[in-house]
Design an enzyme around this catalytic site. Structure first.
Site, mmCIF file in Angstrom:
data_model
loop_
_atom_site.group_PDB
_atom_site.id
_atom_site.type_symbol
_atom_site.label_atom_id
_atom_site.label_comp_id
_atom_site.label_asym_id
_atom_site.label_seq_id
_atom_site.Cartn_x
_atom_site.Cartn_y
_atom_site.Cartn_z
ATOM 1 N N PHE A 55 0.553 -0.910 0.381
ATOM 2 C CA PHE A 55 -0.393 0.201 -0.299
ATOM 3 C C PHE A 55 1.265 1.166 -0.365
ATOM 4 C CE2 PHE A 55 -1.760 3.045 3.087
ATOM 5 C CZ PHE A 55 -2.522 3.797 2.484
ATOM 6 N N THR A 92 1.606 -9.398 1.414
ATOM 7 C CA THR A 92 0.695 -8.922 1.343
ATOM 8 C C THR A 92 0.784 -7.883 0.812
ATOM 9 O OG1 THR A 92 1.758 -7.339 2.864
ATOM 10 C CG2 THR A 92 0.769 -9.229 4.128
ATOM 11 N N ASP A 96 12.755 -12.335 -1.617
ATOM 12 C CA ASP A 96 12.118 -12.310 0.199
ATOM 13 C C ASP A 96 13.416 -11.341 0.870
ATOM 14 O OD1 ASP A 96 11.841 -12.831 2.925
ATOM 15 O OD2 ASP A 96 10.817 -15.113 2.276
ATOM 16 N N GLN A 110 10.310 -0.614 3.217
ATOM 17 C CA GLN A 110 8.510 -0.221 3.536
ATOM 18 C C GLN A 110 8.160 -1.933 3.892
ATOM 19 O OE1 GLN A 110 6.909 2.405 3.910
ATOM 20 N NE2 GLN A 110 8.765 3.447 3.349
ATOM 21 N N SER A 127 6.792 2.536 13.595
ATOM 22 C CA SER A 127 5.496 2.319 13.363
ATOM 23 C C SER A 127 4.953 3.045 14.879
ATOM 24 C CB SER A 127 5.155 1.148 13.496
ATOM 25 O OG SER A 127 3.658 1.374 14.476
ATOM 26 N N TYR A 177 4.136 -7.252 16.592
ATOM 27 C CA TYR A 177 4.127 -6.317 15.541
ATOM 28 C C TYR A 177 4.720 -4.916 16.143
ATOM 29 C CZ TYR A 177 3.246 -2.854 11.408
ATOM 30 O OH TYR A 177 3.405 -1.562 11.292
ATOM 31 N N ARG A 188 -9.933 -6.098 20.588
ATOM 32 C CA ARG A 188 -8.574 -7.062 19.850
ATOM 33 C C ARG A 188 -7.228 -6.565 21.598
ATOM 34 N NH1 ARG A 188 -5.656 -4.846 14.811
ATOM 35 N NH2 ARG A 188 -7.612 -3.745 14.348
ATOM 36 N N ASP A 195 -4.372 -4.448 21.286
ATOM 37 C CA ASP A 195 -4.576 -2.609 21.005
ATOM 38 C C ASP A 195 -4.442 -1.766 21.629
ATOM 39 O OD1 ASP A 195 -5.459 -1.505 18.227
ATOM 40 O OD2 ASP A 195 -8.301 -2.570 18.775
HETATM 41 N N1 LIG Z 1 -0.064 1.358 7.169
HETATM 42 C C1 LIG Z 1 -0.426 1.815 8.354
HETATM 43 O O1 LIG Z 1 -0.310 2.378 9.008
HETATM 44 C C2 LIG Z 1 1.075 1.482 8.835
HETATM 45 C C3 LIG Z 1 1.252 1.678 10.326
HETATM 46 C C4 LIG Z 1 2.719 2.283 10.765
HETATM 47 C C5 LIG Z 1 3.856 1.474 10.091
HETATM 48 N N2 LIG Z 1 3.777 0.826 9.080
HETATM 49 C C6 LIG Z 1 4.848 0.505 8.530
HETATM 50 O O2 LIG Z 1 5.100 0.134 6.595
HETATM 51 C C7 LIG Z 1 5.109 -0.122 5.834
HETATM 52 C C8 LIG Z 1 4.060 -0.284 4.585
HETATM 53 O O3 LIG Z 1 2.542 -0.666 5.287
HETATM 54 P P1 LIG Z 1 1.852 -1.144 4.774
HETATM 55 O O4 LIG Z 1 0.824 -0.281 5.229
HETATM 56 O O5 LIG Z 1 2.057 -0.772 3.071
HETATM 57 O O6 LIG Z 1 1.915 -2.608 4.302
HETATM 58 P P2 LIG Z 1 1.248 -2.792 3.321
HETATM 59 O O7 LIG Z 1 1.299 -4.909 3.761
HETATM 60 O O8 LIG Z 1 0.070 -2.820 2.210
HETATM 61 O O9 LIG Z 1 3.001 -3.571 2.356
HETATM 62 C C9 LIG Z 1 4.309 -4.137 3.127
HETATM 63 C C10 LIG Z 1 4.952 -4.626 1.965
HETATM 64 O O10 LIG Z 1 6.482 -5.239 1.966
HETATM 65 C C11 LIG Z 1 6.037 -6.805 1.738
HETATM 66 N N3 LIG Z 1 5.977 -7.826 2.075
HETATM 67 C C12 LIG Z 1 6.089 -8.715 2.642
HETATM 68 N N4 LIG Z 1 7.342 -9.590 3.514
HETATM 69 C C13 LIG Z 1 8.089 -9.577 3.026
HETATM 70 C C14 LIG Z 1 9.166 -10.714 2.588
HETATM 71 N N5 LIG Z 1 9.508 -11.640 3.640
HETATM 72 N N6 LIG Z 1 9.752 -9.899 1.317
HETATM 73 C C15 LIG Z 1 9.740 -9.191 0.407
HETATM 74 N N7 LIG Z 1 8.730 -8.415 0.585
HETATM 75 C C16 LIG Z 1 7.659 -8.929 2.186
HETATM 76 C C17 LIG Z 1 4.814 -7.109 1.065
HETATM 77 O O11 LIG Z 1 3.631 -7.626 -0.153
HETATM 78 C C18 LIG Z 1 3.800 -6.083 0.900
HETATM 79 O O12 LIG Z 1 4.561 -5.812 0.158
HETATM 80 C C19 LIG Z 1 5.222 -1.926 6.730
HETATM 81 O O13 LIG Z 1 6.676 -1.531 6.895
HETATM 82 C C20 LIG Z 1 4.745 -1.160 7.753
HETATM 83 O O14 LIG Z 1 4.945 -1.423 9.036
HETATM 84 C C21 LIG Z 1 2.541 0.774 7.839
#
Ligand SMILES: NC(=O)c1ccc[n+]([C@@H]2O[C@H](COP(=O)([O-])OP(=O)(O)OC[C@H]3O[C@@H](n4cnc5c(N)ncnc54)[C@H](O)[C@@H]3O)[C@@H](O)[C@H]2O)c1
Length: 309
Positions: free
Chosen positions: A12, A36, A55, A75, A119, A143, A270, A273
């Site tokens: 995302f 994801t 990976d 990310q 995060s 997490y 949850r 949370d």
């Molecule tokens: N969305 C939020 O509100 C939020 C808040 C705090 C932190 N984050 C962090 O931001 C980042 C992006 O989050 P997001 O919401 O876009 O989630 P997302 O799941 O859409 O993106 C994560 C990406 O990492 C990839 N991924 C997962 N495991 C992997 C692996 N072993 N090897 C290679 N790629 C892998 C997934 O396929 C995905 O494309 C993450 O690190 C998340 O922890 C997100």
């Protein structure tokens, strides 16, 4: 021309970042195994980027991916509290070992800077609802702990090896393209898809828990600033809007935008949370020149419109 690597670039937030970099005419490589994320999230720029399908736990693949790279936006992660409670080992392996692999490879490839997706969950349940970076972390889920360990590793790599790192603690990022199909999906896409399907959105607990919901363009903006700001290596910054909304308010806002009179249903809270989460964004304003670009209501409108199209 600088060369950028976005891990998790099919996810995302990563996909929004990839598109912003491509729009600026930058050279971009994406590293993702699509656990994801989805390749279709970056389909419209697929011919303008390089893609490594691998990976983060594979150190050889990560080392290959950072070759010739100037800046890394890390990310890639397994991003759900609930998933980590159900399976802490897999979250630990991807988020901690994957980040360590990336830092080692970036150090060895003389990467100029790694910007790490940290995060707000690192703060956990602190009585103070406004979270500033000097509060001691108190992670309340596997997490949150993994994301905090990633930050610590970033700082250690800056101190020990001189690898520049900047950690951005995201506060509840939302926007177009966020997955709504999994039980681990975030609350905004879940609410929108519930209303779309004529179902009642499920509120966990009493709905009075609150969050600093942050539109994705603000996270992209913060990443681009953090990549090039001077004198910030080893620093941690909150990325939010500095405004909070309760889950009840969020359900009402989205329901109104979608012209639905379906009432939410309340289910058990949850585990893991946190109760309240609001970013103090003064440090990011001061040292990065960060200002939120899009407020909650405008961001929600854009997100609802994207789901409706
Ligand atoms: N969305 C939020 O509100 C939020 C808040 C705090 C932190 N984050 C962090 O931001 C980042 C992006 O989050 P997001 O919401 O876009 O989630 P997302 O799941 O859409 O993106 C994560 C990406 O990492 C990839 N991924 C997962 N495991 C992997 C692996 N072993 N090897 C290679 N790629 C892998 C997934 O396929 C995905 O494309 C993450 O690190 C998340 O922890 C997100």
């Amino acid at each position: 021309m600088a060369h950028y690597l976005v891990t998790g670039g099919c996810g995302f937030i990563g996909s929004h970042l990839v598109k912003a970099l491509v729009k600026r005419g930058e050279r971009v490589r994406v590293f993702d195994n699509c656990t994801t994320g989805k390749a279709e999230n970056i389909a419209d720029v697929a011919d303008k980027i390089e893609f490594c399908s691998a990976d983060l736990q594979d150190i050889d693949a990560v080392s290959q991916a950072v070759e010739g790279i100037d800046y890394v936006f890390h990310q890639g992660a397994l991003p759900s509290v609930a998933r980590s409670v159900a399976d802490p080992i897999v979250t630990n392996n991807v988020n901690i070992n994957g980040t360590l692999n990336l830092l080692v490879a970036s150090r060895d490839a003389d990467v100029k800077r790694v910007v790490y997706a940290a995060s707000s969950s690192a703060y956990g349940n602190r009585p103070k609802s406004i979270k500033s970076e000097d509060l001691p972390p108190n992670p309340a889920s596997p997490y949150a702990l993994t994301k905090y360990v990633g930050e610590c590793y970033c700082q250690i790599f800056t101190q020990l090896y001189g690898l520049e790192t900047v950690a951005l603690r995201y506060f509840n990022i939302f926007g177009p393209g966020q997955d709504s199909s999994s039980s681990y999906s975030a609350v905004i896409p879940l609410f929108i898809s519930a209303y779309l399907n004529g179902e009642a959105p499920k509120i966990e607990g009493d709905g009075e828990q609150s969050r600093d919901f942050t539109y994705v363009a603000n996270a992209v903006h913060a990443n681009l600033l953090a990549c090039h700001a001077e004198g910030v290596a080893g620093e941690v910054f909150n990325v939010g809007c500095g405004e909070r909304a309760s889950i009840n308010q969020l359900a009402t806002l989205i329901g109104e935008m979608m012209e639905s009179d379906t009432k939410p249903v309340y289910v058990a809270p949850r585990p893991g949370d946190v109760r309240h989460s609001l970013a103090d964004i003064q440090k990011a304003k001061r040292l990065l020149g960060y200002e939120p670009q899009v407020d909650l209501k405008t961001g929600l409108r854009r997100t609802v419109d994207w789901f409706l199209q």
